[in-house]
Design a protein around this motif. Structure first.
Motif, PDB file in Angstrom:
ATOM      1  N   UNK A  64       0.847  -1.209   0.000  1.00 14.16           N
ATOM      2  CA  UNK A  64       0.000   0.000   0.000  1.00 14.16           C
ATOM      3  C   UNK A  64       0.874   1.248   0.000  1.00 14.16           C
ATOM      4  N   UNK A 103      -4.570   3.516  -2.355  1.00 13.82           N
ATOM      5  CA  UNK A 103      -4.776   3.282  -0.926  1.00 13.82           C
ATOM      6  C   UNK A 103      -6.241   3.161  -0.563  1.00 13.82           C
ATOM      7  N   UNK A 104      -7.115   3.791  -1.360  1.00 13.90           N
ATOM      8  CA  UNK A 104      -8.545   3.653  -1.094  1.00 13.90           C
ATOM      9  C   UNK A 104      -9.024   2.241  -1.417  1.00 13.90           C
ATOM     10  N   UNK A 107      -6.784  -1.858   2.093  1.00 14.99           N
ATOM     11  CA  UNK A 107      -6.877  -1.466   3.504  1.00 14.99           C
ATOM     12  C   UNK A 107      -5.891  -2.264   4.337  1.00 14.99           C
ATOM     13  N   UNK A 108      -5.422  -1.628   5.400  1.00 18.48           N
ATOM     14  CA  UNK A 108      -4.422  -2.292   6.228  1.00 18.48           C
ATOM     15  C   UNK A 108      -4.880  -2.374   7.681  1.00 18.48           C
ATOM     16  N   UNK A 177     -11.113  -1.329   8.376  1.00 17.66           N
ATOM     17  CA  UNK A 177     -10.530  -1.695   7.085  1.00 17.66           C
ATOM     18  C   UNK A 177     -11.605  -2.223   6.132  1.00 17.66           C
TER      19      UNK A 177
END
Lengths: 264, 237
Positions: A64, A103-104, A107-108, A177
């Motif tokens: 990410x 990044x959208x 998720x982390x 997330x």
């Protein structure tokens, strides 16, 4: 409504969710990742295992772009990026828009949960969908309530994170997330900061997500768990992939056994 | 002004209250502008871009190094001279006087901004990295991250320092009396000189400043309780 939320079946593309080729990451003279290639098919679970300092968290964080690779190609959720150095020696290959777009979709979940302490549980889960995806508060709340129920935290929606146990915080972080309805879920040692008796409640949630067919990559020290839920296991050894394959192949491989034998 | 001896506190109550109100106006405005300057300054001090960082460091270092009284006088007299020179050069004749209220707010805000820059910078640095990383990982824009994560997360850390600055600011408004602007302290000086009841009026001034600072301390305490609502106990942090 709930059925549409759970509808994350992979789109009819044959492209893998993650395709990383020849990734190199350096910190100064230290080469943390040395020519790492990795492919994660849609709907599959990949575990990255390895000793501390083997580069497994760095590899995950490259997916990410919390860490920016110095070299290599990365294709994640339809975003393709080539990292390289320009003649001045700066790393190039990424603009801010593309970064936020990627990044959208990815998720982390962090080892230390990293919930925002000034928001309630519900606020933590609605924040990113509202600010990043532009959901209305009403819609974001619906989504958040759905996923909080999914991780068994619906009754704590108005609590603040600091009043929850580690396991509860991590389950909220997983709901946070999920609320982004990501194409790819990353877990960075999600149970390493938990008390032993709290580990299972978090592993249970992750196991459920694996059974739903979500695309996930997790860095973990829980060898038995990795063996059980993974479609693919990657054993990272000093910045290169030592062994990769099905859990059986990897855990039975002598190169990996010295490291993972006690649990597998 | 013939019967000085008969003048007392009651006769001066109106002007003194007016002065106190002016002092509060100056302080509130200067604080608000100083807070904005401090947010910009702290962000600049933490900027990855060296020229911006240098500029902000110069601002906070230089302003904090010079007495505020000197800055007030500099801006008021030198400022009006400079403006007069400019307008004369443009063909208008005559003196330009800088409005005392604007000078007061301007100088105090400029000074507040410098101190606030350092208070807020420290508070931002105290935010656990993971919270900011989470905002990055979810694709927050720089502005959303600043407004929704950085500011609310740093405020509980910044509030004790901010409340300190507010108290200092209320007291610093008295410096404005040197340019003859009738805020609380200047009015008190007038009253004391005119009635020769020095002790009475300066004591009254003390009581009024005390009332302002005590009530605002109570407000800050309530604000801090609210901002720390997500934290188990205030003692622990």
């Amino acid at each position: 409504m709930t059925s549409s939320l759970d509808d994350h079946t992979p789109t009819a593309t044959a492209a893998p969710a993650v395709q990383a080729r020849h990734l190199v990451k350096r910190y100064g003279d230290l080469e943390v990742l040395r020519d790492v290639s990795l492919e994660v098919p849609e709907g599959s679970v990949t575990s990255i295992i390895g000793a501390s300092g083997s580069g497994k968290s760095t590899l995950l964080r490259c997916l990410n772009l919390l860490e920016r690779p110095d070299q290599g190609d990365l294709a994640i959720a339809d975003e393709a990026i080539r990292f390289d150095r320009n003649p001045q020696g700066d790393v190039v290959g990424l603009d801010r828009r593309q970064l936020q777009r990627l990044r959208a979709k990815v998720s982390m979940v962090f080892q230390q949960f990293n919930l925002w302490p000034h928001f309630s549980v519900l606020g933590n889960v609605t924040e990113a969908p509202m600010r990043v995806q532009g959901l209305s508060r009403r819609r974001a709340t619906e989504v958040a309530e759905h996923y909080l129920a999914r991780v068994g935290m619906a009754d704590k929606r108005d609590a603040y994170p600091a009043f929850l146990s580690g396991g509860q915080q991590q389950r909220v972080a997983i709901a946070r997330a999920l609320a982004m309805e990501p194409r790819l879920l990353l877990f960075d040692e999600p149970t390493s900061a938990l008390d032993p008796e709290r580990v299972n409640e978090v592993l249970g949630v992750i196991r459920g997500l694996a059974d739903e067919g979500r695309t996930m990559v997790l860095v973990t020290h829980e060898m038995a768990f990795a063996r059980e839920v993974s479609d693919q296991v990657v054993f990272l050894d000093r910045g290169v992939i030592g062994v990769a394959g099905t859990p059986e192949e990897v855990f039975d491989d002598p190169r990996c056994q010295r490291f993972a034998a006690p649990a597998a | 002004m013939n019967n000085l001896s008969q003048e007392g506190l009651a006769d001066w109550a109106g002007p003194i209250l007016q002065g106190a109100l002016t002092t509060l106006e100056i302080a509130v405005l200067a604080y608000a502008i100083g807070l904005a300057l401090g947010l910009v300054g702290a962000s600049a001090r933490l900027s990855p871009w060296a020229p911006i960082r240098g500029l902000a460091t110069l601002y906070s270092t230089a302003v904090r190094a010079v007495p505020e009284l000197l800055l007030i006088i500099l801006l008021y007299y030198a400022g009006s001279q400079a403006l007069t020179a400019v307008t004369n050069a443009m063909g208008f004749s005559g003196q330009v006087a800088i409005n005392g209220f604007v000078t007061a707010v301007g100088v105090l805000a400029f000074v507040q901004g410098a101190y606030m820059t350092e208070v807020l910078r420290g508070a931002i640095l105290a935010i656990p990295r993971g919270q900011l990383e989470a905002a990055d990982a979810f694709g927050f824009s720089a502005w959303a991250r600043f407004r929704r994560i950085v500011v609310p997360a740093m405020l509980p850390n910044a509030l004790p320092g901010m409340s300190n600055l507010w108290l200092i600011l209320i007291k610093d408004t008295a410096l404005i009396s040197v340019i003859g602007y009738s805020e609380l302290f200047f009015t008190i000086q007038q009253a004391a000189a005119s009635t020769r009841a020095h002790f009475l009026f300066y004591a009254a001034a003390g009581v009024i400043y005390l009332a302002m600072t005590l009530s605002s301390t109570a407000l800050f305490a309530r604000l801090e309780r609210y901002l720390r609502r997500g934290q188990p106990t205030t003692e622990e942090t």
